[in-house]
Structure formats: C-alpha cells, structure tokens
Design a protein around this motif. Structure first.
Motif, PDB file in Angstrom:
ATOM      1  N   UNK A  36      72.416  -9.338  80.343  1.00  0.00           N
ATOM      2  CA  UNK A  36      71.488  -8.718  79.405  1.00  0.00           C
ATOM      3  C   UNK A  36      70.109  -8.551  80.037  1.00  0.00           C
ATOM      4  N   UNK A  37      69.684  -9.507  80.858  1.00  0.00           N
ATOM      5  CA  UNK A  37      68.395  -9.355  81.541  1.00  0.00           C
ATOM      6  C   UNK A  37      68.427  -8.128  82.439  1.00  0.00           C
ATOM      7  N   UNK A  38      69.544  -7.969  83.187  1.00  0.00           N
ATOM      8  CA  UNK A  38      69.657  -6.822  84.089  1.00  0.00           C
ATOM      9  C   UNK A  38      69.686  -5.524  83.294  1.00  0.00           C
ATOM     10  N   UNK A  39      70.359  -5.521  82.146  1.00  0.00           N
ATOM     11  CA  UNK A  39      70.427  -4.320  81.317  1.00  0.00           C
ATOM     12  C   UNK A  39      69.064  -3.994  80.720  1.00  0.00           C
ATOM     13  N   UNK A  40      68.299  -5.038  80.304  1.00  0.00           N
ATOM     14  CA  UNK A  40      66.973  -4.810  79.737  1.00  0.00           C
ATOM     15  C   UNK A  40      66.033  -4.246  80.789  1.00  0.00           C
TER      16      UNK A  40
ATOM     17  N   UNK B 110      60.153  -1.204  91.210  1.00  0.00           N
ATOM     18  CA  UNK B 110      59.845  -1.692  89.864  1.00  0.00           C
ATOM     19  C   UNK B 110      60.983  -2.556  89.333  1.00  0.00           C
ATOM     20  N   UNK B 111      62.221  -2.154  89.642  1.00  0.00           N
ATOM     21  CA  UNK B 111      63.357  -2.943  89.178  1.00  0.00           C
ATOM     22  C   UNK B 111      63.324  -4.351  89.790  1.00  0.00           C
ATOM     23  N   UNK B 112      63.019  -4.408  91.071  1.00  0.00           N
ATOM     24  CA  UNK B 112      62.976  -5.709  91.746  1.00  0.00           C
ATOM     25  C   UNK B 112      61.851  -6.578  91.188  1.00  0.00           C
ATOM     26  N   UNK B 113      60.675  -5.961  90.997  1.00  0.00           N
ATOM     27  CA  UNK B 113      59.531  -6.725  90.465  1.00  0.00           C
ATOM     28  C   UNK B 113      59.798  -7.207  89.046  1.00  0.00           C
ATOM     29  N   UNK B 114      60.349  -6.311  88.219  1.00  0.00           N
ATOM     30  CA  UNK B 114      60.617  -6.687  86.833  1.00  0.00           C
ATOM     31  C   UNK B 114      61.694  -7.760  86.757  1.00  0.00           C
TER      32      UNK B 114
ATOM     33  N   UNK C 102      60.798  -6.705  75.139  1.00  0.00           N
ATOM     34  CA  UNK C 102      61.034  -5.877  73.959  1.00  0.00           C
ATOM     35  C   UNK C 102      62.402  -5.206  74.051  1.00  0.00           C
ATOM     36  N   UNK C 103      62.738  -4.718  75.239  1.00  0.00           N
ATOM     37  CA  UNK C 103      64.071  -4.136  75.432  1.00  0.00           C
ATOM     38  C   UNK C 103      65.148  -5.207  75.245  1.00  0.00           C
TER      39      UNK C 103
END
Length: 716
Positions: free
Chosen positions: A488-492, A512-516, A576-577
């Motif tokens: 779910x974290x990866x999907x968010x 951005x994906x890596x940082x987030x 939020x996602x």
C-alpha cells in the motif's frame, strides 16, 4: 508570688539524680519541649504525611527520603519520639504545677496583714489622711465593710502593746489571676494526655506487649491472621473503613507506616445509598451516606445519615464521612492495538481487580484502578487560538479544573478509565483513557485522549487520536495498518507521483518516487539510516522525529530548511493517498481534499508520529460500565477527645485570667491620732500597674479616706 523557672531541688540522692529531677521539673525544660513540638508540627504541616516512599524519592531524592523515613518525618504525629516528647511534657508540666501550686494556694489564703506601717509608706500607690470623729476600731470596721461590699476579701488585725498600736485592714482581690496560672498549665497537661490517649501510643503498646504485629502483605481482609487484628475492647483507635453500596464491613484499617493493623468494630456498617453532588467545576459539593449500623453482639440495628461535619456515633465509636471511592465498578474494555498487525479483543473486569495479558512476547498484568464518570476540564483559550494541535499529546497534560488565570471554560468530557500495565519485573505504568472523543478545537476533529505517566506524582501526558466520521478510532487504525503495509505504501507513492508529475518525465518521476518512498519509510519506521561517518547512530524509530534526524544527519546545514519543507509536504500528500487507499480497502468512499479532510489528516499524522513513543502495545478503551460507589468512613474511639476539650476550655479560662484579671492587695493602717480621732495610711499593690489600677486607687482613696491627699509620686 512569682513562678520560678527552676525545678524541684532534692536534698538527697546522687548529683545526677538531683540535676535530672531539677531539669525535668523546671519551666525552662517545659518551654524547650513546647518549642520542639512546635517545630515538629511545622514539619508535619509542610511535609506531606503518610505518602508512599516513591513519592518522597521522586521529590527529594533517595538520600533525603531515607533520612525522612529514618526520622519518621513522614508520620510525625505518630512517631515514637513525638509521643515521647509529649510524655515528657506531661511529666515536666505536672511537676511544675506540683511545685508551684502549694505556694500559690498559700499565697491566695494569705492576707499579709503583718506588714509594717513603714513598709506601706514605701509603696508607689499610697495615701495618708486624718479620720476626724472616728475611733480607730470603728474606722477600721467601716473600711472593712466597704471593701467587702466591693468584692474584696478582708481581714482585720488589732495591734496593741507594741511600737504600733491600731488596726490593720488587709484586703485582697483578683485571686483568679493565680488560678489562671494553674488552669493554663493544667490545660497543657490535659491536652497532651488527650493527645497520648488518642494517638498511636496504646495501639503501639499492643504490638510491644500484647503479641500483635503489623501486617505487611495483601489479599482479603478475612484472610489476615489474628495476630494482626486488635480486639473490639481496644480503648482507642482511629482507622478507615471502605464500604461499597449494598455491602457492609465491620473491620477498620489502621495505617502503621510500613503496614497495617486491623481493628474489629462492635458493629457492622452497611451502606444502603451513597449520595454525591458536584459543583460546575467537577469538585464534589456534597457527599453523604445512608447507612444501617448492625450490632454484632445483640443484632440491634440503627439507621443513620452521615455527612461531612455530621458524624454518627454508636457504641462509643464516632463515624465520620471521610471521602468516597469506587466500590468495584464493572467495566467493559476494548483493546486497541497500538502496533501494526495487532488484533483487537474485549475484556471485562472490576475496578480494584486485575487480569493477565500477553502481547505475544511479554506477559503483562492489567490492574483496573479507577472509573471516573465525571471529568470537568478547563478549555479556556484552546479554541480558535491557532495553538499547536499537539498541545495535549505526549508533550503536555490536559490540566485539571483548577483555574488557569482568570479565563475559564469548564466542560464535562465524560467518563474515563484508569488502569496500570505491570510487566514481569513488577514495573508499572499508569494510563487514563477517555471514553468519548473530545472536541479540543473548533477547526479540528474530535480526538480520543490516551493518557500515560511513569510515576504517580507526574502529570498525565496525552496522545490525541482523531475520531472518524462515525466517532470511532477505526479510521486512524486503518491508516496505521496501511502505513505498515509495504504494498500500500508503494501504491500510495505511485498515485502521488502520477498526480504531481507528467509520466513522460521519466528521470524526475523516478527521483521523486525514490525520495517519497524513502521519506515514507522513515516516517513509518521501516527504513533505518546508516551511521554517519563520525559514528553517530540514528535513534528515532519513526515519525517526524526520524525525518528531522535524517535532515540533521544527511542534509548540509544550508539546505536543511528547504529540504524540511519539501519532505513534510511530500509525506503529507503521500499519506493522504494512503488514507484513501485504506478507506477503499475498508469499503469506504475516498475523502475529498478539502479543509475538513486535511484537518483530520493533520491530527492523524501527528498521532502516528507520537505513537512511536506510546509505551504499551495496546490502548484499552472503555465501552460500557456499571458504576458501584463506595464510601470511605473514618471510625474513631477517642477517649481523649473530652479530655482535650476540657483542656482547651481551661486554657482559654487560664489565659484570660492571667491577661485580664489583676491581682490587687490593699492595706489600710488606722491608728489613734494625737489630737483625738484617727489617722490612716493606705497602700495598694498590683501585679500589673496600669491606668485602671491608678483610677481604682483614686476611687478607693476617695471612698475610704474621704479627701485624703496622695503622696506626690503616686498621683494618678
């Protein structure tokens, strides 16, 4: 007669014995003992009495706590040395009275009529006058009658055949002044005797000489052995009895510092109904008990209503309304897991009882400590103030209903449950959780308050958990579980990146994906930083603390502010996602990105961050309860009470007599005059000369001697 500060002087015996008796019976020794008692009373007033040892250690440290315990300063008024001082004061004051009373009584009986005429002329208040037309005897008898009519005690003495020939009229008044000395000192003896009778001396004597011992264990009162119980015939005691509604008790608990003694009562107290009324502040305005007293010997019963300052009395025992407590209320709790992967479960218990629990690794003991149906708190200044929404989380406590400044907004926030979780080593933490969510701010969501403290003398610190639209904790728990789910974290993160960047910008999307992903992992506590070059190891397990530590250790100082703003924004938007993903998995509609949703998420994120510091694997929430009240009575058999009352009355009378009654003695010498008739010499003495004495002398001079002229140096 004046009281000497010296004591009795024996004419025989060793020097040590004579010196000891003189010191013990001296007034200076009694005054020294009174001074020590006053100092001890100040200590007993300033230092809280009969507190647990841990409270003294927390406040003063281990060394001074042991000093207080060794000197019995935690229980001054029942300390052996305090009782010993009282006993010595009784003996010393009694010896002072015995030494001075015979002289006082002899002085009261004496008129001192043998004083010489020349001695009268040496008094400060004196006057001489001729008494024309009166024989000496007739004048003396007239003066005696006038003085007796004015309340004086009079004695006439006829002198003849010597250098002085005439009549001496001796009178005295104000003898109550000396009786005041006896009454005041006797009052001290009576008050101290009353204190000894009603203190722990007789109870302790039974542990010394009657085979009784202090009980240090726990368990049911009925299981305590006989050697820890005092008989019904015990002449003096003061203890507490807790009686739940519908129950009864015939045993009082006497606290004895390191343990207790049990006192058997001649009757049983049955609590039919407990009545309590509250002020708007939540403080009790009235609490009273409707009881039935059952005589254990005869079966006789008596109904009574006991209120504060309105005790009941039966069989020589006074029963006071002391306080109230929980009488074993039945509570239903739901365990909310505070870590991901935990399960919910329900349990029931009684306040005062305990239950064994396990989190899968450690065994815990749940102790139900308190059910509070009413909790009135002050919410002044918390709404619309723009205050930090974490003001009442693990950083500070909610506060009591006491006034904070002049602004007050009192609100009853409903029931709360108090409990302790004790680990296998015996260490316990105390928790206080509120049953319903509380609206702390107009713009924020209602929150569940989960309180915790490490020590009893500390304030509670509260974790705020936001309530969802159904007024439950489920929304927060779903978000917490989703945060622990890697998929779910990866999907968010994917949804967030797709929303803020064009998929065609491949390089930026991956950055951005890596940082987030890393920021969310740090916040969730699943990603740990490696030690930096100088060996500093990260300490935070997750939450905003882990983000802040990452910035401090990995980002150059010049870029930290900008990096912090970026990471906070990224984590909030990804969460939020994640929130909407958790709602979708629970079969709920996603939330719009509006102010209300953002306020809920803000509080939820703060709660998730602070939950890393919550010291228990679960939070127990109150779901239902059946309240049972209990009344706490203080029962006392106090034979010294009337002795103390008598001593206080004597003390008032004695001090009044010594301060406001003047002892006066009057002498009038009437002798034949050379030309016929008589001449008189009058003198007045008083233990305290003031304007009243001067006016009284002028009145007596005019009344007894007519127009007698005073000597110049005693003109009033």
């Amino acid at each position: 007669m004046t009281a000497s500060t010296h004591g009795l002087r024996l004419r025989s015996g060793s020097h040590a014995l004579r010196a000891g008796v003189e010191l013990l019976s001296s007034m200076r020794f009694a005054i020294a003992l009174l001074t020590v008692i006053c100092i001890a009373s100040v200590i007993g007033t300033v230092l809280k009495q009969n507190e647990p040892l841990g409270n003294y250690i927390n406040q003063f440290g281990p060394f001074w706590a042991q000093v207080f315990l060794a000197a019995s300063l935690d229980a001054v008024y029942s300390a052996w040395w305090f009782l010993l001082i009282l006993a010595f004061l009784v003996v010393s004051t009694s010896l002072c009275i015995a030494r001075n009373t015979p002289r006082i009584l002899a002085d009261l009986r004496s008129f001192k009529e043998n004083i010489r005429v020349q001695g009268l002329r040496a008094f400060g208040l004196r006057a001489e006058a001729p008494l024309d037309g009166e024989a000496p005897e007739a004048a003396a008898r007239r003066i005696g009658r006038q003085l007796a009519g004015g309340g004086w005690k009079v004695k006439l003495q006829h002198r003849e055949g010597g250098p002085e020939n005439g009549w001496m009229v001796a009178a005295r008044a104000g003898g109550a002044n000396k009786w005041g000395y006896i009454a005041a000192h006797g009052a001290i003896v009576l008050i101290c005797l009353g204190g000894l009778l009603d203190g722990d001396l007789i109870v302790r004597a039974q542990t010394w000489f009657n085979g009784k011992s202090i009980y240090h264990g726990g368990g049911l009162i009925a299981d305590v052995p006989a050697q820890h119980r005092l008989a019904v015939s015990n002449p003096t005691f003061r203890g507490n009895v807790l009686v739940p509604e519908g129950g009864q008790s015939s045993v009082a608990i006497l606290n004895q510092g390191s343990g207790v003694l049990l006192q058997e009562l001649p009757f049983a107290i049955e609590l039919k109904k407990f009545i309590v009324d509250y002020y708007s502040t939540g403080m009790p305005k009235l609490f009273a008990s409707e009881v039935v007293l059952h005589d254990l010997a005869t079966g006789e019963s008596k109904e009574a209503r006991i209120e504060v300052n309105h005790p009941a009395s039966w069989k020589g025992v006074q029963i006071y309304q002391s306080s109230f407590d929980d009488g074993g209320s039945r509570v239903k709790l739901q365990a909310m897991p505070m870590t991901a992967g935990g399960r919910r479960f329900e349990l029931e218990g009684n306040v005062g009882g305990s239950t064994a629990l396990s989190d899968g690794q450690d065994k815990l003991t749940l102790e139900y400590t308190a059910l509070r149906v009413i909790n009135v708190e002050n919410f002044a200044g918390t709404q619309g103030s723009g205050a930090d929404v974490r003001r009442v989380d693990l950083q500070s406590h909610l506060g009591s209903a006491a006034t904070a400044g002049k602004s007050r907004e009192l609100r009853n926030i409903g029931p709360s449950i108090g409990y302790k979780l004790r680990d296998a080593s015996g260490q316990a933490r105390e928790f206080q959780n509120y049953m319903v969510p509380v609206a702390m701010d107009e713009d924020g969501p209602p929150v569940f308050l989960l309180g915790v403290r490490e020590q009893p003398d500390q304030p509670f610190r509260y974790l705020r958990v936001p309530a969802d639209e159904q007024g439950a904790m489920d929304g927060y728990l779903h978000l917490r579980d989703a945060l622990a789910d890697e998929g779910l974290r990866r999907q968010a993160v994917g949804r967030y990146v797709a929303r803020v960047l064009d998929p065609a910008r491949t390089e930026q999307v991956e950055q951005l994906r890596a940082s987030a992903t890393r920021a969310l992992g740090l916040f969730a506590g699943v990603e740990r930083m490696k030690p930096v070059a100088d060996g500093v190891r990260p300490r935070s397990a997750g939450g905003w603390q882990a983000i802040a530590e990452f910035i401090d250790l990995q980002v150059p100082e010049a870029e930290r502010e900008r990096a912090g703003q970026v990471l906070v924004r990224v984590v909030n938007e990804v969460l939020f996602e994640l929130l909407n993903l958790s709602r979708e998995r629970a079969g709920q509609a996603p939330l719009p990105m509006d102010g209300k949703s953002q306020a809920w998420l803000t509080q939820a994120v703060l709660s998730l961050s602070d939950a890393h510091f919550y010291p228990a694997p679960m939070a127990l929430m109150l779901t239902d309860f059946t309240q049972v009240q209990a009344s706490v009575f203080q029962v006392a058999r106090a034979p010294g009470r009337n002795v103390v009352y008598l001593g206080c009355a004597l003390l008032i009378v004695g001090i009044f007599a010594m301060l406001y009654v003047r002892e006066r003695r009057l002498w009038v010498w009437v002798a034949p005059a050379a030309g016929g008739g008589s001449s008189a010499v009058m003198a007045l003495s008083s233990n305290r000369r003031n304007q009243d004495t001067d006016r009284e002398f002028a009145h007596l001079r005019s009344r007894l001697l007519g127009r007698a002229e005073p000597t110049k140096d005693n003109e009033p």
